[in-house]
Scaffold this active site. Sequence first.
Site, PDB file in Angstrom:
ATOM      1  N   TYR A   1     -22.620 -17.729  22.476  1.00 25.98           N
ATOM      2  CA  TYR A   1     -21.064 -17.628  22.834  1.00 25.98           C
ATOM      3  C   TYR A   1     -20.345 -19.075  22.244  1.00 25.98           C
ATOM      4  CZ  TYR A   1     -16.587 -18.258  24.868  1.00 25.98           C
ATOM      5  OH  TYR A   1     -15.501 -18.787  25.056  1.00 25.98           O
TER       6      TYR A   1
ATOM      7  N   LYS B   1     -17.637 -20.114  18.778  1.00 28.72           N
ATOM      8  CA  LYS B   1     -16.289 -21.025  18.805  1.00 28.72           C
ATOM      9  C   LYS B   1     -16.539 -22.108  17.933  1.00 28.72           C
ATOM     10  CE  LYS B   1     -14.286 -18.188  21.751  1.00 28.72           C
ATOM     11  NZ  LYS B   1     -13.240 -17.194  21.029  1.00 28.72           N
TER      12      LYS B   1
ATOM     13  N   SER C   1     -12.650 -23.046  23.054  1.00 30.67           N
ATOM     14  CA  SER C   1     -13.264 -23.437  24.341  1.00 30.67           C
ATOM     15  C   SER C   1     -13.620 -24.631  24.632  1.00 30.67           C
ATOM     16  CB  SER C   1     -14.266 -22.298  24.542  1.00 30.67           C
ATOM     17  OG  SER C   1     -15.056 -22.593  25.696  1.00 30.67           O
TER      18      SER C   1
HETATM   19  C1  WQD Z   1     -17.639 -22.621  36.963  1.00 32.42           C
HETATM   20  C2  WQD Z   1     -18.598 -23.715  37.875  1.00 32.42           C
HETATM   21  C3  WQD Z   1     -20.962 -23.014  37.943  1.00 32.42           C
HETATM   22  C4  WQD Z   1     -20.329 -18.759  39.598  1.00 32.42           C
HETATM   23  C5  WQD Z   1     -17.397 -20.329  31.689  1.00 32.42           C
HETATM   24  C6  WQD Z   1     -17.658 -20.457  30.154  1.00 32.42           C
HETATM   25  C7  WQD Z   1     -16.379 -21.080  29.146  1.00 32.42           C
HETATM   26  C8  WQD Z   1     -15.382 -20.461  29.891  1.00 32.42           C
HETATM   27  C9  WQD Z   1     -14.978 -20.397  31.301  1.00 32.42           C
HETATM   28  C10 WQD Z   1     -14.780 -18.948  28.072  1.00 32.42           C
HETATM   29  C11 WQD Z   1     -19.968 -23.966  37.236  1.00 32.42           C
HETATM   30  C12 WQD Z   1     -20.077 -22.592  39.195  1.00 32.42           C
HETATM   31  C13 WQD Z   1     -19.926 -20.262  39.091  1.00 32.42           C
HETATM   32  C14 WQD Z   1     -20.943 -18.782  40.650  1.00 32.42           C
HETATM   33  C15 WQD Z   1     -20.853 -21.048  40.794  1.00 32.42           C
HETATM   34  N1  WQD Z   1     -15.239 -19.178  29.474  1.00 32.42           N
HETATM   35  N2  WQD Z   1     -20.366 -21.169  39.900  1.00 32.42           N
HETATM   36  N3  WQD Z   1     -21.359 -19.785  41.522  1.00 32.42           N
HETATM   37  O1  WQD Z   1     -19.439 -21.942  33.051  1.00 32.42           O
HETATM   38  O2  WQD Z   1     -17.535 -23.656  33.638  1.00 32.42           O
HETATM   39  O3  WQD Z   1     -17.469 -21.611  31.974  1.00 32.42           O
HETATM   40  O4  WQD Z   1     -16.188 -19.984  31.854  1.00 32.42           O
HETATM   41  O5  WQD Z   1     -14.330 -19.734  27.328  1.00 32.42           O
HETATM   42  O6  WQD Z   1     -16.791 -20.972  27.862  1.00 32.42           O
HETATM   43  O7  WQD Z   1     -18.730 -21.281  29.871  1.00 32.42           O
HETATM   44  O8  WQD Z   1     -17.291 -21.339  34.294  1.00 32.42           O
HETATM   45  O9  WQD Z   1     -16.853 -19.926  36.461  1.00 32.42           O
HETATM   46  O10 WQD Z   1     -19.000 -19.641  35.227  1.00 32.42           O
HETATM   47  O11 WQD Z   1     -18.465 -21.758  36.507  1.00 32.42           O
HETATM   48  O12 WQD Z   1     -21.617 -22.114  41.625  1.00 32.42           O
HETATM   49  O13 WQD Z   1     -21.121 -17.462  41.431  1.00 32.42           O
HETATM   50  O14 WQD Z   1     -18.706 -22.664  39.078  1.00 32.42           O
HETATM   51  O15 WQD Z   1     -22.381 -23.488  38.315  1.00 32.42           O
HETATM   52  O16 WQD Z   1     -20.233 -25.333  37.987  1.00 32.42           O
HETATM   53  P1  WQD Z   1     -18.089 -22.095  33.289  1.00 32.42           P
HETATM   54  P2  WQD Z   1     -17.993 -20.570  35.649  1.00 32.42           P
END
Ligand code: WQD
Length: 336
Positions: A151, A155, A126
């Site tokens: 998490y 990785k 990741s």
């Molecule tokens: C994306 C953006 C949030 C939800 C995670 C893991 C990563 C990978 C992918 C496994 C961010 C914003 C989110 C919400 C929001 N997983 N957001 N409102 O955190 O980039 O990555 O998932 O490998 O390891 O860390 O993905 O989709 O949670 O967030 O504003 O209800 O959307 O702040 O900027 P993230 P995400």
Amino acid sequence: MAKKILVTGGLGFIGSHTVVELQSEGFEVVIIDNLYNSKIEVLDNITKISGVKPTYINLDLRDKNAVSAFFDGHKVDGVIHFAASKAVGESVQKPLEYYENNIAALIYVLSAMQKNKVSNFIFSSSCTVYGQADELPITENAPIKFAESPYGNTKQIGEEIITDTTKTSDLNAIALRYFNPTGAHPSAIIGELPIGVPQNLVPFITQTGAGIRAELSVFGDDYPTVDGTAVRDYIHVVDLAKAHIVALKRLIGGTNKTQFETFNIGTGKGNSVLEVIKAFEKVSGKSLNYKIVGRREGDITAAYADTTLANNELGWKAEQSIEDALRDAWKWQQTL
Ligand code: WQD
């Protein structure tokens, strides 16, 4: 004779899409999945798309003897290892569960492979390993940052375990560092199945669009970005699945240059949260209900991939846009 590939976590989001692509390339697939974060219906849905039912074994990879017995009883030509817990927030609450599920299981799979002379291994890694990178786009040489969550640490540790194992064995491995997997199969027969309240942005958006959630909370609009909201590299899950096929063929064909290679798998393009919302509204024709709230603990400002290495070495490039991914995610959401 078709090559036989073990896909651990093969009933999960990325795993199921990869199984479909493996079958379309003529591989025979064996899935191990303990249904911790997936549903058995996915097995029939994979079969509906490909016309071929993969062999499925319900086995918990934390059971060392069961893993060893599997490899003693099945001759496979390679392993794609998806099975792991992947919720960043949850990992902070349950570190030991994450270290056991993501590290112990990896060790048991690698040990059983070694004992049975299975040497081709694709590891689901990741972009989390980079933390907030100092430079964008992020290359594979970017420094690995101190993990913000158990998490992310699993990785990093996983990649270190593989590195050390390749030094004293015939293991040939490729780690694919995913950016943000999203979207769904264009058939809308398989897709993301978040259990409970979605942690990730796109499933929360599509559930809000479907009226399952009242409104989306945008976590912060005070980041130093184009519009103040955080930027990520959203890669279509089918593009991501295809990257696993080219990586596997590289190992089976022996064209890998070192025993352990890592590749960033993203589109190379960053989109802010507000840009994703606008793209969703465009492809769905719906106006999304959202509000701006405070930042989420542990979030980084921006991450998007430099995919030069995957383009040049794997001959792989993302073909689908954020609109394509959102269109497929929305089509999938409407079947649920
Ligand atoms: C994306 C953006 C949030 C939800 C995670 C893991 C990563 C990978 C992918 C496994 C961010 C914003 C989110 C919400 C929001 N997983 N957001 N409102 O955190 O980039 O990555 O998932 O490998 O390891 O860390 O993905 O989709 O949670 O967030 O504003 O209800 O959307 O702040 O900027 P993230 P995400």
